[in-house]
Scaffold this motif. Structure first.
Motif, PDB file in Angstrom:
ATOM      1  N   SER A  22       0.835  -1.198   0.000  1.00 29.74           N
ATOM      2  CA  SER A  22       0.000   0.000   0.000  1.00 29.74           C
ATOM      3  C   SER A  22       0.872   1.251   0.000  1.00 29.74           C
ATOM      4  N   LYS A  23       0.233   2.383  -0.187  1.00 28.84           N
ATOM      5  CA  LYS A  23       0.946   3.659  -0.152  1.00 28.84           C
ATOM      6  C   LYS A  23       1.637   3.850   1.197  1.00 28.84           C
ATOM      7  N   ASP A  24       0.919   3.586   2.292  1.00 32.04           N
ATOM      8  CA  ASP A  24       1.496   3.772   3.625  1.00 32.04           C
ATOM      9  C   ASP A  24       2.687   2.841   3.848  1.00 32.04           C
ATOM     10  N   LEU A  26       4.681   1.560   1.506  1.00 35.69           N
ATOM     11  CA  LEU A  26       5.787   2.027   0.671  1.00 35.69           C
ATOM     12  C   LEU A  26       6.484   3.224   1.315  1.00 35.69           C
ATOM     13  N   LEU A  27       5.703   4.148   1.842  1.00 33.54           N
ATOM     14  CA  LEU A  27       6.287   5.318   2.503  1.00 33.54           C
ATOM     15  C   LEU A  27       7.062   4.907   3.752  1.00 33.54           C
ATOM     16  N   LEU A 292       6.903   5.113  -5.715  1.00 34.33           N
ATOM     17  CA  LEU A 292       6.097   6.158  -5.096  1.00 34.33           C
ATOM     18  C   LEU A 292       5.763   7.269  -6.097  1.00 34.33           C
ATOM     19  N   GLY A 295       3.605   5.884  -9.240  1.00 30.54           N
ATOM     20  CA  GLY A 295       2.259   5.511  -8.814  1.00 30.54           C
ATOM     21  C   GLY A 295       1.478   6.670  -8.225  1.00 30.54           C
ATOM     22  N   SER A 296       2.064   7.856  -8.258  1.00 31.94           N
ATOM     23  CA  SER A 296       1.443   9.073  -7.708  1.00 31.94           C
ATOM     24  C   SER A 296       1.093   8.922  -6.226  1.00 31.94           C
ATOM     25  N   HIS A 297       1.912   8.150  -5.513  1.00 28.56           N
ATOM     26  CA  HIS A 297       1.724   7.989  -4.070  1.00 28.56           C
ATOM     27  C   HIS A 297       2.391   9.129  -3.299  1.00 28.56           C
ATOM     28  N   ALA A 298       3.341   9.782  -3.944  1.00 34.88           N
ATOM     29  CA  ALA A 298       4.050  10.896  -3.320  1.00 34.88           C
ATOM     30  C   ALA A 298       4.649  11.764  -4.416  1.00 34.88           C
ATOM     31  N   SER A 299       4.851  13.029  -4.095  1.00 40.28           N
ATOM     32  CA  SER A 299       5.475  13.959  -5.034  1.00 40.28           C
ATOM     33  C   SER A 299       6.946  14.141  -4.679  1.00 40.28           C
ATOM     34  N   ASP A 302       7.123  15.896  -1.470  1.00 40.44           N
ATOM     35  CA  ASP A 302       6.841  15.029  -0.315  1.00 40.44           C
ATOM     36  C   ASP A 302       8.098  14.283   0.121  1.00 40.44           C
TER      37      ASP A 302
END
Length: 338
Positions: A22-24, A26-27, A292, A295-299, A302
């Motif tokens: 998930s995005k979280d 991956l971050l 990230l 997948g546009s999960h972060a810029s 960010d």
């Protein structure tokens, strides 16, 4: 006895399905790996300034291994490793301030400044070292697993060691006992290709080290240790195997260290081009960074903010370490066996 995974041709590293997180998640992986990278870079700087004495082995390049494995661990699981251990400490939740203070031999360190890089422990985080004797931590890892088996819990121990340690006899004695007693231990071989400075191509007749455990009936596999998602997937499989009472499991992490064996090693046994190629094509942090971003999960902003936050944490740890006093002379007589 556990079922062996014998193959005519040993399995090679497999790329992870992307993005199997998930995005979280991956971050989180990105932040954890970047924390280790920035910490180790700062430790290298302090060593160069003479603030860290003795040996100092950096984990730069291998961050995906411990972050991926910790993603499959639960509270109560234990870990033990060798001297390239700062990354393991941070990944299991130890405070960067306490780790850095120990590296600099200060009272605020995890071993009150008396253990240094190779002899740091945290019972609270189930981290049992940090060992300077090559391969000595492997039977300790099995001992931790024996304690779990004896107590009847479902905890797992992770015993980390390198390709150099994989040639030590005590490793195979441990394999045998762990199989006989079906101990819940995951043997993690961090194969960074060069041990202290000798290529595995020159030091072993077995290109894949995990297959050596097959003689003891221990299943295992080789994993792309530069891909945190591949590591996590393999770790979940190994952990499930151990928690279900099937005995030990071996994971060989195909990884790479960018720096020398220790800070005193100029690493002249390999070319700069080889190291740069790994940085460009296989860097574990950049791999997650690309996922990230694409997948546009972060810029970009960010990720820059995360890096800024982590640098502030590491700078605070370095300042804490330098401001913490050295141990009192009376500490020479504490924590010793008479």
């Amino acid at each position: 006895m556990a079922t062996s995974t014998r193959r005519k041709t040993p399995a090679k590293s497999k790329p992870a399905a992307k993005p199997n997180a998930s995005k979280d998640e991956l971050l989180h992986y990105y932040r954890e790996m970047l924390m280790i990278r920035r910490f180790e870079e700062k430790a290298g700087q302090l060593y160069g300034m003479g603030l860290i004495g003795g040996f100092c082995h950096l984990y730069i390049g291998q961050e995906a291994v411990v972050v991926g494995l910790e993603a499959a661990a639960k509270e109560g699981d234990q870990r033990v490793t060798s001297y390239r251990d700062h990354g393991h400490m941070l990944a299991c939740g130890m405070d960067p301030k306490g780790v850095m203070a120990e590296l600099t031999g200060r009272e605020g360190g995890y071993s009150r400044g008396k253990g240094g890089s190779m002899h740091m422990f945290s019972k609270e985080k189930d981290f049992y070292g940090g060992h300077g004797i090559v391969g000595a931590q492997v039977p300790i890892g099995a001992g931790l697993a024996f304690a779990n088996w004896y107590r009847g819990n479902d905890n797992v121990s992770f015993a980390y060691y390198g390709d150099g340690s994989a040639n030590q006899g005590q490793v195979y004695e441990t394999y045998n006992m762990a199989t006989l007693w079906k101990l819940p231990v995951i043997f993690v071989i961090e194969n960074n290709k060069y041990a202290m400075g000798t290529s595995t191509k020159r030091s072993t007749t077995t290109p894949d080290l995990y297959v050596r455990a097959e003689a003891f009936g221990i299943p295992g596999e080789k994993v792309d240790g530069m891909d945190v998602l591949a590591v996590k997937a393999a770790a979940e499989k190994a952990v499930a195997h151990c928690r279900s009472g099937k005995g030990p499991y071996v994971l060989e992490m195909d990884t790479y260290r960018y720096r020398g064996h220790s800070m005193s090693d100029p690493a002249k046994y390999r070319t700069r081009e080889e190291v740069q190629k790994m940085r460009d094509e296989k860097d574990p942090i950049n791999m997650v960074r690309d996922i990230l971003l694409t997948g546009s999960h972060a810029s970009e902003d960010d990720l820059k903010e995360i890096d800024k936050e982590i640098k502030a944490i590491i700078n605070e740890a370095a300042n804490f370490a330098q401001e913490s006093p050295e141990p009192d002379l009376s500490e020479l007589y504490t924590d010793i066996l008479a």
